[in-house]
Design a protein around this motif. Structure first.
Motif, PDB file in Angstrom:
ATOM      1  N   THR A 187       0.794  -1.033  -0.117  1.00  0.00           N
ATOM      2  CA  THR A 187      -0.230   0.039   0.072  1.00  0.00           C
ATOM      3  C   THR A 187       0.849   1.302  -0.013  1.00  0.00           C
ATOM      4  O   THR A 187       0.219   2.276  -0.019  1.00  0.00           O
ATOM      5  CB  THR A 187      -0.782   0.087   1.251  1.00  0.00           C
ATOM      6  OG1 THR A 187      -0.022   0.045   2.514  1.00  0.00           O
ATOM      7  CG2 THR A 187      -1.949  -1.205   1.069  1.00  0.00           C
TER       8      THR A 187
ATOM      9  N   ALA B 193       3.253   0.042  -4.553  1.00  0.00           N
ATOM     10  CA  ALA B 193       2.170   0.154  -5.394  1.00  0.00           C
ATOM     11  C   ALA B 193       2.627   0.031  -6.645  1.00  0.00           C
ATOM     12  O   ALA B 193       1.708  -0.521  -7.436  1.00  0.00           O
ATOM     13  CB  ALA B 193       1.117   1.420  -5.175  1.00  0.00           C
TER      14      ALA B 193
ATOM     15  N   ALA C 237      -3.127   2.042   3.568  1.00  0.00           N
ATOM     16  CA  ALA C 237      -2.120   2.979   2.950  1.00  0.00           C
ATOM     17  C   ALA C 237      -2.022   3.961   4.003  1.00  0.00           C
ATOM     18  O   ALA C 237      -2.850   4.633   4.580  1.00  0.00           O
ATOM     19  CB  ALA C 237      -3.059   3.508   1.722  1.00  0.00           C
TER      20      ALA C 237
ATOM     21  N   ASN D  91      -3.528   8.528  -2.123  1.00  0.00           N
ATOM     22  CA  ASN D  91      -2.381   7.597  -2.114  1.00  0.00           C
ATOM     23  C   ASN D  91      -2.347   6.940  -3.503  1.00  0.00           C
ATOM     24  O   ASN D  91      -3.409   6.821  -4.129  1.00  0.00           O
ATOM     25  CB  ASN D  91      -2.362   6.367  -1.059  1.00  0.00           C
ATOM     26  CG  ASN D  91      -3.754   5.772  -1.158  1.00  0.00           C
ATOM     27  OD1 ASN D  91      -3.941   4.888  -1.759  1.00  0.00           O
ATOM     28  ND2 ASN D  91      -4.679   6.021   0.057  1.00  0.00           N
TER      29      ASN D  91
ATOM     30  N   HIS E 237      -1.945   3.370  -4.031  1.00  0.00           N
ATOM     31  CA  HIS E 237      -2.633   2.086  -3.746  1.00  0.00           C
ATOM     32  C   HIS E 237      -4.135   2.169  -4.221  1.00  0.00           C
ATOM     33  O   HIS E 237      -4.617   1.471  -4.944  1.00  0.00           O
ATOM     34  CB  HIS E 237      -2.587   1.629  -2.539  1.00  0.00           C
ATOM     35  CG  HIS E 237      -3.318   0.402  -2.130  1.00  0.00           C
ATOM     36  ND1 HIS E 237      -4.667   0.442  -1.544  1.00  0.00           N
ATOM     37  CD2 HIS E 237      -3.021  -0.854  -2.434  1.00  0.00           C
ATOM     38  CE1 HIS E 237      -5.070  -0.873  -1.398  1.00  0.00           C
ATOM     39  NE2 HIS E 237      -4.297  -1.458  -2.147  1.00  0.00           N
TER      40      HIS E 237
END
Length: 370
Positions: A17, A22, A42, A47, A49
């Motif tokens: 994450t 990722a 995350a 983010n 992810h």
């Protein structure tokens, strides 16, 4: 790519994450791997992810690597053939506020993973991702080589050196002498940049936050020199090493630490990076130096001679291109409002691969070597 090794392969990515996790997970999926992600949620919002999750993973398991029993269960569920261990507390300044968490996550978490693999009798190869901060930094002009002393002024750097020692001792004590177990190697990158990093106290995410707010960028250490590289550079090294280890015997020269850093020309002061950022996203910056601030190294560089000699690995994007690709990602998501960021992220992987192929890098050749 990578001799086709990852096609149909079961791969475990800890820290999936996070920013690097990722990117790595998405690339693995595109190579045909079945990816299990093991991580806490995350660490930031937004983010990367959330951009990649819909495509990158066969399964995701929420797990704190400091909890040995939970990690062992996650490993048993994944049954991986290769492991990329990225789960970590990854921020220098946070280590001053959370020193025990940093040490426990980075060193003890790695020990927990290695124990899970050992007790399961798994043949999975393990690539432990540490940091250029693991070296005992003398603030000199010379680039650090893989056999240079480990150390660290701050807790974060020390924790990365400790992670290196944990991996080396578990390898020598248990893995090397057991033919059923796989390889354990550590890898070290430079200062990694790229789209999708939103961590606090990192210069590129800080730049993006100030620019989005229409404010001048506050630069803490404008004269500090770092080895800047795009995230795909070091990930290509990790992936190539993983593929090569699959056919290597115990004691191989490849089953040793590697630096995957940038070319020497990418060793630039923070000020120079910010000025390059402002060429792609107009704005200004101010000197935020504070003599009372916590210690951060002012000079650091990595030697990549070993990776070139033993793996035929070299960077593909120079300093300017790495920044251009990075800022294009953020502008596309936040300024242009692109709703297809998964496709845009995948396209950047394709662009990087194309650049590496034009350079004739070893990992881009097909299985026949062509």
């Amino acid at each position: 790519m990578f001799r086709g090794y990852y096609e149909g392969r079961r791969v475990l990515v800890t820290g999936h994450t996070g920013f690097k996790g990722a990117w790595l997970s998405l690339w693995l999926q595109r190579l045909g791997a079945s990816v299990t992600g093991v991580s806490l949620p995350a660490p930031t919002n937004p983010n990367l992810h959330e951009v990649t999750a819909s495509q990158a993973f066969t399964q995701e398991i929420e797990c704190d690597i400091r909890q040995k029993e939970s990690l062992a269960k996650a490993f048993d569920k994944a049954q991986p053939e290769i492991i990329f261990h990225l789960a970590a507390q990854a921020l220098v300044r946070r280590s001053y506020a959370e020193p025990l968490e940093t040490l426990q996550t980075n060193a003890l978490g790695t020990a927990n993973l290695l124990e899970s693999v050992r007790l399961a009798g798994s043949s999975a190869n393990i690539i432990v991702i540490t940091s250029d901060k693991c070296y005992e930094n003398q603030e000199w002009e010379f680039a650090y080589r893989e056999n240079d002393p480990l150390g660290g002024h701050d807790v974060y750097s020390m924790s990365k050196a400790a992670t290196e020692l944990v991996a080396a001792s578990w390898n020598r004590s248990f893995f090397l002498s057991n033919s059923r177990l796989g390889h354990v190697v550590t890898v070290r990158a430079g200062n990694v940049i790229g789209g999708g990093d939103y961590a606090q106290d990192r210069i590129v995410p800080d730049c993006v936050r100030f620019l989005m707010a229409g404010k001048p960028i506050l630069v803490r250490n404008p004269m500090a020199v770092r080895p800047w590289q795009h995230v795909l550079e070091c990930l290509s090294g990790y992936l190539w090493l993983g593929a090569r280890l699959a056919t290597e015997p115990k004691g191989s020269r490849l089953a040793t630490p590697f630096n995957f850093g940038p070319e020497p020309s990418a060793r630039q002061p923070v000020r120079r990076l910010v000025e390059e950022v402002l060429k792609t996203w107009p704005g200004g910056w101010v000197d935020g130096s504070d003599p009372k601030s916590v210690h951060e190294a002012t000079l650091l560089s990595l030697s990549i001679e070993k990776a070139g000699a033993l793996l035929g690995w070299y960077p593909s994007w120079d300093f300017q291109e790495a920044i251009r690709q990075t800022m294009e990602w953020y502008r596309e998501r936040h300024a242009a409002g692109n709703k297809q960021m998964l496709e845009f992220t995948s396209a950047q992987i394709d662009q990087y691969t194309s650049a590496a192929r034009k350079r004739g890098l070893a990992w881009t050749a097909d299985q026949s070597g062509a």
